[in-house]
Write a protein that holds these residues in place. Structure first.
Motif, PDB file in Angstrom:
ATOM      1  N   MET A   1     -55.720  10.380 -43.584  1.00  0.00           N
ATOM      2  CA  MET A   1     -55.194   9.038 -43.684  1.00  0.00           C
ATOM      3  C   MET A   1     -55.069   8.440 -42.283  1.00  0.00           C
ATOM      4  SD  MET A   1     -51.620   7.782 -45.320  1.00  0.00           S
ATOM      5  CE  MET A   1     -52.098   7.012 -46.838  1.00  0.00           C
ATOM      6  N   ASN A   2     -55.426   7.194 -42.144  1.00  0.00           N
ATOM      7  CA  ASN A   2     -55.369   6.505 -40.864  1.00  0.00           C
ATOM      8  C   ASN A   2     -54.000   5.840 -40.694  1.00  0.00           C
ATOM      9  OD1 ASN A   2     -55.642   4.794 -38.696  1.00  0.00           O
ATOM     10  ND2 ASN A   2     -57.708   4.171 -39.214  1.00  0.00           N
ATOM     11  N   HIS A   3     -53.316   6.197 -39.623  1.00  0.00           N
ATOM     12  CA  HIS A   3     -51.981   5.656 -39.366  1.00  0.00           C
ATOM     13  C   HIS A   3     -51.960   4.770 -38.120  1.00  0.00           C
ATOM     14  CE1 HIS A   3     -50.212   8.227 -42.401  1.00  0.00           C
ATOM     15  NE2 HIS A   3     -50.766   9.271 -41.851  1.00  0.00           N
ATOM     16  N   ASP A   4     -53.111   4.228 -37.724  1.00  0.00           N
ATOM     17  CA  ASP A   4     -53.216   3.505 -36.453  1.00  0.00           C
ATOM     18  C   ASP A   4     -52.276   2.307 -36.324  1.00  0.00           C
ATOM     19  OD1 ASP A   4     -55.074   5.326 -35.654  1.00  0.00           O
ATOM     20  OD2 ASP A   4     -56.789   3.988 -35.794  1.00  0.00           O
ATOM     21  N   ARG A   5     -51.825   1.732 -37.420  1.00  0.00           N
ATOM     22  CA  ARG A   5     -50.942   0.564 -37.354  1.00  0.00           C
ATOM     23  C   ARG A   5     -49.565   0.868 -37.939  1.00  0.00           C
ATOM     24  NH1 ARG A   5     -52.775  -3.276 -34.949  1.00  0.00           N
ATOM     25  NH2 ARG A   5     -51.901  -5.010 -36.027  1.00  0.00           N
ATOM     26  N   LEU A   6     -49.297   2.135 -38.159  1.00  0.00           N
ATOM     27  CA  LEU A   6     -48.056   2.571 -38.802  1.00  0.00           C
ATOM     28  C   LEU A   6     -46.802   2.023 -38.118  1.00  0.00           C
ATOM     29  CD1 LEU A   6     -46.641   4.505 -40.867  1.00  0.00           C
ATOM     30  CD2 LEU A   6     -46.763   6.258 -39.084  1.00  0.00           C
ATOM     31  N   LEU A   7     -46.796   1.990 -36.815  1.00  0.00           N
ATOM     32  CA  LEU A   7     -45.579   1.657 -36.080  1.00  0.00           C
ATOM     33  C   LEU A   7     -45.573   0.244 -35.499  1.00  0.00           C
ATOM     34  CD1 LEU A   7     -45.098   5.079 -34.293  1.00  0.00           C
ATOM     35  CD2 LEU A   7     -44.029   4.271 -36.400  1.00  0.00           C
ATOM     36  N   THR A   8     -46.512  -0.573 -35.913  1.00  0.00           N
ATOM     37  CA  THR A   8     -46.578  -1.948 -35.429  1.00  0.00           C
ATOM     38  C   THR A   8     -45.268  -2.676 -35.747  1.00  0.00           C
ATOM     39  OG1 THR A   8     -48.968  -1.987 -35.738  1.00  0.00           O
ATOM     40  CG2 THR A   8     -47.863  -4.123 -35.588  1.00  0.00           C
ATOM     41  N   GLY A   9     -44.689  -3.288 -34.719  1.00  0.00           N
ATOM     42  CA  GLY A   9     -43.459  -4.054 -34.900  1.00  0.00           C
ATOM     43  C   GLY A   9     -42.185  -3.231 -34.890  1.00  0.00           C
ATOM     44  N   LYS A  10     -42.278  -1.933 -34.700  1.00  0.00           N
ATOM     45  CA  LYS A  10     -41.096  -1.064 -34.691  1.00  0.00           C
ATOM     46  C   LYS A  10     -40.601  -0.857 -33.269  1.00  0.00           C
ATOM     47  CE  LYS A  10     -41.435  -0.237 -39.097  1.00  0.00           C
ATOM     48  NZ  LYS A  10     -40.583  -0.952 -40.007  1.00  0.00           N
ATOM     49  N   ARG A  11     -39.298  -0.846 -33.100  1.00  0.00           N
ATOM     50  CA  ARG A  11     -38.681  -0.528 -31.806  1.00  0.00           C
ATOM     51  C   ARG A  11     -38.238   0.926 -31.858  1.00  0.00           C
ATOM     52  NH1 ARG A  11     -33.557  -2.575 -28.583  1.00  0.00           N
ATOM     53  NH2 ARG A  11     -34.383  -2.117 -26.513  1.00  0.00           N
ATOM     54  N   ILE A  12     -38.747   1.727 -30.938  1.00  0.00           N
ATOM     55  CA  ILE A  12     -38.580   3.178 -31.011  1.00  0.00           C
ATOM     56  C   ILE A  12     -37.926   3.713 -29.743  1.00  0.00           C
ATOM     57  CG2 ILE A  12     -39.799   5.373 -31.290  1.00  0.00           C
ATOM     58  CD1 ILE A  12     -42.040   3.693 -32.676  1.00  0.00           C
ATOM     59  N   LEU A  13     -37.008   4.644 -29.924  1.00  0.00           N
ATOM     60  CA  LEU A  13     -36.354   5.336 -28.814  1.00  0.00           C
ATOM     61  C   LEU A  13     -36.796   6.798 -28.825  1.00  0.00           C
ATOM     62  CD1 LEU A  13     -34.322   5.414 -26.473  1.00  0.00           C
ATOM     63  CD2 LEU A  13     -32.514   5.783 -28.179  1.00  0.00           C
ATOM     64  N   VAL A  14     -37.359   7.250 -27.710  1.00  0.00           N
ATOM     65  CA  VAL A  14     -37.779   8.639 -27.550  1.00  0.00           C
ATOM     66  C   VAL A  14     -36.792   9.310 -26.599  1.00  0.00           C
ATOM     67  CG1 VAL A  14     -39.616  10.191 -26.772  1.00  0.00           C
ATOM     68  CG2 VAL A  14     -40.204   8.025 -27.896  1.00  0.00           C
ATOM     69  N   VAL A  15     -36.218  10.445 -27.039  1.00  0.00           N
ATOM     70  CA  VAL A  15     -35.199  11.126 -26.251  1.00  0.00           C
ATOM     71  C   VAL A  15     -35.637  12.563 -25.989  1.00  0.00           C
ATOM     72  CG1 VAL A  15     -32.738  11.655 -26.068  1.00  0.00           C
ATOM     73  CG2 VAL A  15     -33.492   9.785 -27.567  1.00  0.00           C
ATOM     74  N   ASP A  16     -35.851  12.878 -24.725  1.00  0.00           N
ATOM     75  CA  ASP A  16     -36.228  14.241 -24.320  1.00  0.00           C
ATOM     76  C   ASP A  16     -35.855  14.390 -22.860  1.00  0.00           C
ATOM     77  OD1 ASP A  16     -37.844  16.615 -23.469  1.00  0.00           O
ATOM     78  OD2 ASP A  16     -38.620  16.444 -25.512  1.00  0.00           O
ATOM     79  N   ASP A  17     -35.326  15.550 -22.487  1.00  0.00           N
ATOM     80  CA  ASP A  17     -34.919  15.747 -21.105  1.00  0.00           C
ATOM     81  C   ASP A  17     -36.098  15.964 -20.166  1.00  0.00           C
ATOM     82  OD1 ASP A  17     -35.060  18.210 -22.600  1.00  0.00           O
ATOM     83  OD2 ASP A  17     -34.208  19.247 -20.884  1.00  0.00           O
ATOM     84  N   MET A  18     -37.298  16.118 -20.703  1.00  0.00           N
ATOM     85  CA  MET A  18     -38.492  16.263 -19.876  1.00  0.00           C
ATOM     86  C   MET A  18     -39.280  14.953 -19.900  1.00  0.00           C
ATOM     87  SD  MET A  18     -39.762  20.139 -20.502  1.00  0.00           S
ATOM     88  CE  MET A  18     -40.949  19.905 -19.188  1.00  0.00           C
ATOM     89  N   GLU A  19     -39.355  14.288 -18.762  1.00  0.00           N
ATOM     90  CA  GLU A  19     -40.021  12.990 -18.678  1.00  0.00           C
ATOM     91  C   GLU A  19     -41.469  13.057 -19.139  1.00  0.00           C
ATOM     92  OE1 GLU A  19     -40.966   9.447 -15.448  1.00  0.00           O
ATOM     93  OE2 GLU A  19     -39.983  11.282 -14.777  1.00  0.00           O
ATOM     94  N   SER A  20     -42.163  14.139 -18.802  1.00  0.00           N
ATOM     95  CA  SER A  20     -43.573  14.260 -19.195  1.00  0.00           C
ATOM     96  C   SER A  20     -43.725  14.300 -20.710  1.00  0.00           C
ATOM     97  CB  SER A  20     -44.206  15.507 -18.563  1.00  0.00           C
ATOM     98  OG  SER A  20     -43.536  16.680 -18.991  1.00  0.00           O
ATOM     99  N   VAL A  21     -42.783  14.932 -21.403  1.00  0.00           N
ATOM    100  CA  VAL A  21     -42.827  14.979 -22.864  1.00  0.00           C
ATOM    101  C   VAL A  21     -42.552  13.588 -23.438  1.00  0.00           C
ATOM    102  CG1 VAL A  21     -41.754  15.971 -24.929  1.00  0.00           C
ATOM    103  CG2 VAL A  21     -42.210  17.425 -22.944  1.00  0.00           C
ATOM    104  N   CYS A  22     -41.580  12.882 -22.884  1.00  0.00           N
ATOM    105  CA  CYS A  22     -41.298  11.502 -23.324  1.00  0.00           C
ATOM    106  C   CYS A  22     -42.556  10.644 -23.213  1.00  0.00           C
ATOM    107  CB  CYS A  22     -40.192  10.883 -22.476  1.00  0.00           C
ATOM    108  SG  CYS A  22     -38.525  11.266 -23.001  1.00  0.00           S
ATOM    109  N   LYS A  23     -43.227  10.757 -22.084  1.00  0.00           N
ATOM    110  CA  LYS A  23     -44.422   9.942 -21.857  1.00  0.00           C
ATOM    111  C   LYS A  23     -45.551  10.329 -22.798  1.00  0.00           C
ATOM    112  CE  LYS A  23     -43.466   8.646 -17.115  1.00  0.00           C
ATOM    113  NZ  LYS A  23     -43.876   8.708 -15.711  1.00  0.00           N
ATOM    114  N   GLN A  24     -45.698  11.619 -23.080  1.00  0.00           N
ATOM    115  CA  GLN A  24     -46.735  12.072 -24.008  1.00  0.00           C
ATOM    116  C   GLN A  24     -46.461  11.536 -25.418  1.00  0.00           C
ATOM    117  OE1 GLN A  24     -46.616  16.191 -25.043  1.00  0.00           O
ATOM    118  NE2 GLN A  24     -48.679  16.192 -25.886  1.00  0.00           N
ATOM    119  N   ILE A  25     -45.224  11.635 -25.850  1.00  0.00           N
ATOM    120  CA  ILE A  25     -44.859  11.122 -27.173  1.00  0.00           C
ATOM    121  C   ILE A  25     -45.077   9.611 -27.223  1.00  0.00           C
ATOM    122  CG2 ILE A  25     -42.955  10.776 -28.800  1.00  0.00           C
ATOM    123  CD1 ILE A  25     -41.835  13.504 -27.817  1.00  0.00           C
TER     124      ILE A  25
END
Length: 130
Positions: A1-25
């Motif tokens: 299934m294609n989810h390419d537009r799944l998160l359009t218009g959503k405001r998302i908070l990513v929380v991780d103590d490793m900056e590189s992981v935050c950026k990857q997510i």
């Protein structure tokens, strides 16, 4: 299934103590259509950000110093203004009993690291569309 537009218009908070992981997510979230992504490096920073703005989704690491992802989830659920925000746990922890514990504590989905755009989209789709 294609989810390419799944998160359009959503405001998302990513929380991780490793900056590189935050950026990857965040990079993978952008591949799923997200454009409004904020990053926090701790549970307390996440709570401060949640208090000043509305988010549609929180992705949080389990193991972080100070306040872990489960405590962050509990605090979000206890705040009447934030209680409806879905929290997705993102962790390298793959033991079934701990995943079950996270889900029992109110986490809407659990994603085991490492993951790719496809598995992230598949995990987030039921959370976003419910």
């Amino acid at each position: 299934m294609n989810h390419d537009r799944l998160l359009t218009g959503k405001r998302i908070l990513v929380v991780d103590d490793m900056e590189s992981v935050c950026k990857q997510i965040a990079r993978q979230l952008r591949q799923l259509g997200a454009t409004d992504i904020e990053l926090a490096n701790s549970g307390s920073q996440a709570l401060s950000m949640l208090a000043t703005g509305r988010f549609d989704l929180v992705l949080a690491d389990w193991y972080m110093p100070g306040m872990d992802g489960l405590e962050l989830t509990r605090r979000i659920q206890q705040d009447r203004d934030q209680a409806g925000i879905p929290v997705v746990m993102v962790s390298s922890e793959s033991r079934a009993e701990l995943i079950s514990r996270a889900l029992d504590s109110g986490v809407q989905a659990y994603i085991t690291k490492p993951f790719n755009k496809t598995s992230l989209g598949s995990a987030l789709a039921p959370v976003i569309t419910s």
